[in-house]
Design a protein around this motif. Structure first.
Motif, PDB file in Angstrom:
ATOM      1  N   GLN A   2      -5.241  -4.763   7.097  1.00 14.62           N
ATOM      2  CA  GLN A   2      -5.156  -5.943   6.439  1.00 14.62           C
ATOM      3  C   GLN A   2      -4.314  -6.019   5.215  1.00 14.62           C
ATOM      4  O   GLN A   2      -3.797  -7.144   4.987  1.00 14.62           O
ATOM      5  CB  GLN A   2      -6.562  -6.442   6.369  1.00 14.62           C
ATOM      6  N   ASP A   3      -4.536  -4.904   4.640  1.00 20.00           N
ATOM      7  CA  ASP A   3      -4.210  -4.897   3.264  1.00 20.00           C
ATOM      8  C   ASP A   3      -2.961  -4.123   2.984  1.00 20.00           C
ATOM      9  O   ASP A   3      -2.686  -3.590   1.832  1.00 20.00           O
ATOM     10  CB  ASP A   3      -5.369  -4.567   2.236  1.00 20.00           C
ATOM     11  N   LYS A  25       0.846  -0.979  -0.121  1.00 24.67           N
ATOM     12  CA  LYS A  25       0.109  -0.048  -0.131  1.00 24.67           C
ATOM     13  C   LYS A  25       0.778   1.112  -0.094  1.00 24.67           C
ATOM     14  O   LYS A  25       1.795   1.507   0.705  1.00 24.67           O
ATOM     15  CB  LYS A  25      -0.782  -0.011   1.225  1.00 24.67           C
ATOM     16  N   THR A  26       0.651   2.115  -0.816  1.00 19.73           N
ATOM     17  CA  THR A  26       1.234   3.435  -0.864  1.00 19.73           C
ATOM     18  C   THR A  26       0.952   4.284   0.396  1.00 19.73           C
ATOM     19  O   THR A  26      -0.011   4.152   1.188  1.00 19.73           O
ATOM     20  CB  THR A  26       0.844   4.436  -2.037  1.00 19.73           C
ATOM     21  N   ALA A  74       2.523  -9.950  10.614  1.00 19.82           N
ATOM     22  CA  ALA A  74       2.349  -9.273   9.599  1.00 19.82           C
ATOM     23  C   ALA A  74       0.914  -9.682   9.030  1.00 19.82           C
ATOM     24  O   ALA A  74       0.370 -10.910   9.211  1.00 19.82           O
ATOM     25  CB  ALA A  74       3.225  -8.927   8.431  1.00 19.82           C
ATOM     26  N   ARG A  75       0.110  -8.922   8.433  1.00 17.58           N
ATOM     27  CA  ARG A  75      -1.109  -9.264   7.712  1.00 17.58           C
ATOM     28  C   ARG A  75      -0.986  -9.024   6.285  1.00 17.58           C
ATOM     29  O   ARG A  75      -0.282  -8.472   5.738  1.00 17.58           O
ATOM     30  CB  ARG A  75      -2.249  -8.645   8.215  1.00 17.58           C
ATOM     31  N   ALA A  76      -1.633  -9.981   5.519  1.00 16.69           N
ATOM     32  CA  ALA A  76      -2.206  -9.536   4.048  1.00 16.69           C
ATOM     33  C   ALA A  76      -3.395  -9.899   3.476  1.00 16.69           C
ATOM     34  O   ALA A  76      -4.204 -10.527   4.196  1.00 16.69           O
ATOM     35  CB  ALA A  76      -0.998 -10.476   3.187  1.00 16.69           C
ATOM     36  N   ILE A  89      -5.192 -12.852   5.701  1.00 16.98           N
ATOM     37  CA  ILE A  89      -4.100 -13.863   5.884  1.00 16.98           C
ATOM     38  C   ILE A  89      -3.287 -12.968   7.298  1.00 16.98           C
ATOM     39  O   ILE A  89      -3.179 -11.956   7.179  1.00 16.98           O
ATOM     40  CB  ILE A  89      -3.332 -13.892   4.996  1.00 16.98           C
ATOM     41  N   ARG A  90      -3.050 -13.847   8.152  1.00 19.42           N
ATOM     42  CA  ARG A  90      -2.067 -13.235   9.376  1.00 19.42           C
ATOM     43  C   ARG A  90      -1.032 -14.453   9.531  1.00 19.42           C
ATOM     44  O   ARG A  90      -1.219 -15.527   9.629  1.00 19.42           O
ATOM     45  CB  ARG A  90      -3.238 -13.288  10.530  1.00 19.42           C
ATOM     46  N   SER A  91       0.151 -13.645   9.848  1.00 12.91           N
ATOM     47  CA  SER A  91       1.137 -14.629  10.104  1.00 12.91           C
ATOM     48  C   SER A  91       1.673 -14.066  11.650  1.00 12.91           C
ATOM     49  O   SER A  91       2.141 -13.177  11.587  1.00 12.91           O
ATOM     50  CB  SER A  91       2.513 -14.307   9.089  1.00 12.91           C
TER      51      SER A  91
END
Length: 279
Positions: A93-94, A72-73, A153-155, A146-148
């Protein structure tokens, strides 16, 4: 995933997010968002690579999905943090985003979602967010959150049919022209512009959604007939070929129309002041 651990604490990222939200220069002790964005870009790329290694042939046949990633910018992140002032940067999240797009029907889209959730395992926790009900300003897709724990971190993975993707591109261009608030339920003050926005939303939630459901039902009927193991009379076989050709022709016309709309809106961008919401 082969990725260096995130070198910043959750607290430091949260404070950085507050600075970005409030338009304040971060103190030297905090990370630079350029570095943070690069790390999240690597995180998104690592997830993208896992998806590209999957075998989609049982779901999509010979079709190969387009899979891309980005981080994300700073401008879009700051805007998101200002829209929800309770949201902290580490919980966005993104920041790391992956997009998968392919010509497919709704059932195949569900099958792709299942394939991904079955293979994004190990350290990754996955939550499915089905956004195809039309209640998101016309936007339709399935997202994986997604969560790690390992990387803290999230994606987000966006899974779109070709029709959903082309509509989203057209609507995104409209948002660039008249304000990104239209993505979250707001309408421009100019009635003529608001009418365009509403019509594009209805195109997705009614016309395109209805066509995608009809296409899915037709293709499922064809599959059931083809898998029945019964020899097809020539007339039946001809009908199936005709239905398939009609579906392909319909999708081609839809995608061409959406692409033309996007290109037209792109040409209008230079004439639009987003702050005024008019041409």
């Amino acid at each position: 995933m082969d990725l260096d651990p995130m070198p910043w604490s959750v607290n430091a990222l949260g404070r950085l997010g507050t600075c970005l939200r409030d338009g304040v220069e971060p103190p030297p002790a905090l990370p630079d968002y350029g570095d943070v964005m690069l790390w999240y870009n690597d995180f998104a790329t690592a997830i993208q690579s896992r998806l590209m290694d999957l075998d989609f042939s049982n779901v999509l046949g010979s079709r190969v999905p387009l899979i891309v990633s980005r981080s994300k910018t700073v401008d879009t992140l700051a805007e998101k943090l200002r829209r929800d002032r309770t949201l902290k940067l580490p919980k966005v999240q993104d920041i790391a985003g992956v997009r998968l797009e392919c010509t497919m029907n709704l059932r195949q889209q569900d099958d792709v979602v299942q394939l991904l959730t079955e293979n994004l395992t190990g350290d990754l926790q996955v939550k499915v967010k089905d956004l195809r009900d039309g209640s998101h300003s016309g936007y339709r897709a399935v997202h994986l959150w997604i969560r790690s724990e390992q990387y803290r971190a999230r994606a987000e993975v966006q899974i779109r049919t070709a029709v959903q993707a082309h509509w989203a591109n057209a609507y995104e261009t409209l948002a660039d022209m008249f304000g990104r608030e239209i993505r979250y339920g707001s309408l421009p003050d100019d009635p003529s512009v608001a009418d365009v926005v509403v019509k594009l939303q209805k195109m997705s939630t009614s016309t395109l959604s209805g066509w995608e459901h009809a296409r899915t039902a037709a293709e499922e009927r064809i599959e059931r007939h083809s898998g029945a193991g019964v020899a097809e009379p020539a007339a039946v076989g001809s009908d199936i070929v005709g239905i398939r050709r009609e579906l392909y022709d319909q999708e081609y016309k839809i995608l061409t129309g959406l692409l033309t709309t996007t290109l037209f809106l792109d040409q209008l961008k230079s004439r639009v002041d987003p702050s005024e919401g008019s041409i």
